[in-house]
Design an enzyme around this catalytic site. Sequence first.
Site, PDB file in Angstrom:
ATOM      1  N   HIS A 513     -10.803 108.000 -81.267  1.00 55.07           N
ATOM      2  CA  HIS A 513     -10.139 108.933 -80.350  1.00 55.07           C
ATOM      3  C   HIS A 513     -11.089 109.463 -79.272  1.00 55.07           C
ATOM      4  O   HIS A 513     -10.639 109.995 -78.264  1.00 55.07           O
ATOM      5  CB  HIS A 513      -9.437 110.064 -81.122  1.00 55.07           C
ATOM      6  CG  HIS A 513     -10.299 111.200 -81.550  1.00 55.07           C
ATOM      7  ND1 HIS A 513     -10.710 111.374 -82.848  1.00 55.07           N
ATOM      8  CD2 HIS A 513     -10.813 112.231 -80.858  1.00 55.07           C
ATOM      9  CE1 HIS A 513     -11.454 112.465 -82.921  1.00 55.07           C
ATOM     10  NE2 HIS A 513     -11.523 113.006 -81.733  1.00 55.07           N
ATOM     11  N   ASP A 561      -9.014 105.877 -87.199  1.00 54.49           N
ATOM     12  CA  ASP A 561      -9.800 106.539 -86.147  1.00 54.49           C
ATOM     13  C   ASP A 561     -11.270 106.151 -86.282  1.00 54.49           C
ATOM     14  O   ASP A 561     -12.072 106.904 -86.834  1.00 54.49           O
ATOM     15  CB  ASP A 561      -9.607 108.064 -86.270  1.00 54.49           C
ATOM     16  CG  ASP A 561     -10.134 108.806 -85.054  1.00 54.49           C
ATOM     17  OD1 ASP A 561     -10.517 108.144 -84.068  1.00 54.49           O
ATOM     18  OD2 ASP A 561     -10.162 110.050 -85.100  1.00 54.49           O
ATOM     19  N   GLY A 655     -15.888 118.715 -80.405  1.00 56.56           N
ATOM     20  CA  GLY A 655     -17.219 118.261 -80.019  1.00 56.56           C
ATOM     21  C   GLY A 655     -17.965 117.587 -81.163  1.00 56.56           C
ATOM     22  O   GLY A 655     -18.949 116.892 -80.948  1.00 56.56           O
ATOM     23  N   SER A 657     -16.360 115.566 -83.285  1.00 61.44           N
ATOM     24  CA  SER A 657     -15.643 114.310 -83.530  1.00 61.44           C
ATOM     25  C   SER A 657     -16.555 113.109 -83.450  1.00 61.44           C
ATOM     26  O   SER A 657     -17.419 113.036 -82.587  1.00 61.44           O
ATOM     27  CB  SER A 657     -14.564 114.112 -82.471  1.00 61.44           C
ATOM     28  OG  SER A 657     -13.447 114.839 -82.797  1.00 61.44           O
ATOM     29  N   GLY A 658     -16.297 112.150 -84.327  1.00 63.71           N
ATOM     30  CA  GLY A 658     -17.072 110.925 -84.305  1.00 63.71           C
ATOM     31  C   GLY A 658     -18.378 111.047 -85.063  1.00 63.71           C
ATOM     32  O   GLY A 658     -19.007 110.060 -85.400  1.00 63.71           O
TER      33      GLY A 658
HETATM   34  N1  ARG Z   1     -10.952 116.180 -82.760  1.00 60.28           N
HETATM   35  C1  ARG Z   1     -12.050 117.097 -82.732  1.00 60.28           C
HETATM   36  C2  ARG Z   1     -13.079 116.678 -81.680  1.00 60.28           C
HETATM   37  O1  ARG Z   1     -12.665 116.125 -80.691  1.00 60.28           O
HETATM   38  C3  ARG Z   1     -12.627 117.305 -84.088  1.00 60.28           C
HETATM   39  C4  ARG Z   1     -11.753 118.146 -84.879  1.00 60.28           C
HETATM   40  C5  ARG Z   1     -12.234 118.404 -86.247  1.00 60.28           C
HETATM   41  N2  ARG Z   1     -11.578 119.564 -86.682  1.00 60.28           N
HETATM   42  C6  ARG Z   1     -11.758 120.174 -87.834  1.00 60.28           C
HETATM   43  N3  ARG Z   1     -11.150 121.288 -88.059  1.00 60.28           N
HETATM   44  N4  ARG Z   1     -12.544 119.640 -88.736  1.00 60.28           N
HETATM   45  O2  ARG Z   1     -14.227 116.976 -81.704  1.00 60.28           O
END
Ligand code: ARG
Length: 707
Positions: A513, A561, A655, A657-658
């Site tokens: 994503h 993902d 932030g 993510s990944g």
């Molecule tokens: N999708 C989010 C990102 O772009 C990460 C979200 C993770 N959220 C959580 N509550 N663990 O960084």
Amino acid sequence: MWSSSRSTARPDPVSSVYKVSSVARLYKHNFISDLSTNSKGGVLVHFWMVFEVPRLESAVVCEECVGVILRDSVHTSLKNRSSVGYLLDLPVDIDSILINAVQRSDYTSTAAGSQCVDKLYASLPGVSVPLNIFSSWGDVRCHVKLTAVPGFLIRLTIASFQMDPSDCVHDALTAYDALLPMRGRVLHRLCTPVSSSISLVSTSNVMLLSFTMTGGSKSFRGHFEAITEELCLSRIIPQSHVSGSINSPFHPSLMPPHSSCTWIFQTPDAALGVALQLKNYVLRPKDMKGCEHGWWRVNEVIFCGSYVGHESVFRIAQHTAEVEFRSTTRRAAQPFQLSYSSYNISQPCPESHFLCSTGLCVEKSRRCDGLDDCQDESDEVFCLMPTKNCGGGSSSPLHPLFVCNGEPDCANGLDETNCTQEAICSAVSFRCDSDSCIRKKNARCDDVTDCQDGSDERDCACGLPTPPVAHRIVGGSDSDEGEWPWQVSLHFSGHLICGASVLSSDWLISAAHCFSKDRLSDPRRWRAHLGALMQGSAKHVAEIQRIVPHEYYDASTLDYDMALLQLKRAWPASLGPLVQPVCLPATSQAVTAQHRCWVTGWGHRSEDDKSLPSVLQKAQVSVMSQTECKAIYGLVSPRMLCAGVSTGERDACRGDSGGPLSCQAPSGGRWFLIGIVSWGAGCGRPELPGVYTRVSKFTSWIYGHIS
Ligand code: ARG
């Protein structure tokens, strides 16, 4: 502004329109690039219109605005409900007007002339025209125009394409469903080598191929031919056994855009419904969003298709069924093939079988056995906590969850004995390279040789932080230098967007994503910061050669993902202690509540955090059972796992993510990449854990790409 170019005897109809329009100031000139015939016996004129647009005025000459101006002037001359109007006495079919913007580089490269053979014609259907292109030195950029007899389509077959897997910039083949390289008409792009033949079909009698081959020796081999249009409509009487299959149009070619098919099924008996077996595809009821991978109407109910890594069965509990399919992508889509049969509506599965949500039938004895027999875990929900049957009796064996998971579950130790004994291969046994399996789940890189061929301890230079830190602070806190040497921060156009982990000297792993929006998929704009503790203090900044998102990534469910990033150049080995790969878990890897799992990243510290932390943050979280995770979020696939703390105070956020969820066995040893930060409801809310991509489900997909 007046264009002082050629003075022609006959005024140019296109210029005459634009020179008196709202965009007159920006309009430069136009010229004809090609002529072709359409199936109505008319001449199709393909031309370039050149506008010079200052950056600030780019909104004035949008694709649509330019089209509307031309259509408007034809429209005023339309007579008695025909679609033909006039431009300076020249009859023009308003339906044939199609305007697409292109990048300046596309225009200059075609306008400057092609470096290879540029026009080929297929006259008779079924006669194949060879097309081979080689580059032995230097860079080749060429456009090949394919045309066929009006009324026919073009099928291009690519037998092989030898090139460097690239980011679609250095080496690529783009096929357009048009004679000009218009972005909106890209049929297919090839940026990785092709060794087994693939073919694609146009929606009219033209196709344009644009080759980019840089340095070294690259080659393309293939052919094309004129083919007839296919009407995809059939009536089918399914039998009780799998009695036949239906295909996407032009199967096994990629399916052209706007393809559609209708199948009308009628079973021999009112008690029998229609079962469709889908190989790596599922149909789900359509929700508020559109369908990304196919639109299906089944007796007036709409479903969306998606690609998945397993099979499914779609049952229609009616004895007649009208099934209509429409492709929903602008580009050529993956072909599909489904087989059909009739089934007993009142009893879809055989006696003693259980009906999964995927439509598969599995033996009742497999319910709650700890194995995902249904492919979507529907046989593993609403299960009681497995009891520890430590007696060792064969009547009710110990639940596979407890067997050889590295932790003492039975007082008599029976659960952890004979673990290197050969076992039937399954998702809960460890597979050695020799393809024999052992019961020990976490055999990989645990410093004990378990497989007879020693393969469980091969390639184990991973997962060791330096220097080993003895005490970790509970709660979101600053990391130490070298504590997470696989942590990467990914910057897009200079901004921190996501995290990633180091897998090897030239591969990183992250979440799909992070790259799913069009502009985010361009590898040239990303930088990977390796070996950093503070933002901006990276030991090494790497350029990205290629982004490989998982082909089944689904932006609406966030399933699959995962993405791999290949670096342009390997990071210097001298960075050794501060940059290091994390270990990849085996498919069988078990993570229990006793494991120590940490999520790390430079993402936001709370939902309304205004600034990003400078020091890499770490927080200890625990992996929850899949049952609990589903109870909270519902839509959780087998490719996801939940981790957190019940108060919510430790979690990942925007932030992160990944980035990695790294876990270490309770007994210590190496760190494994168990999860990849994917999603969550808000951040750090009580009883709402973070959701991570479950890496152990992707082991063979990952090795398939990086080794
Ligand atoms: N999708 C989010 C990102 O772009 C990460 C979200 C993770 N959220 C959580 N509550 N663990 O960084």
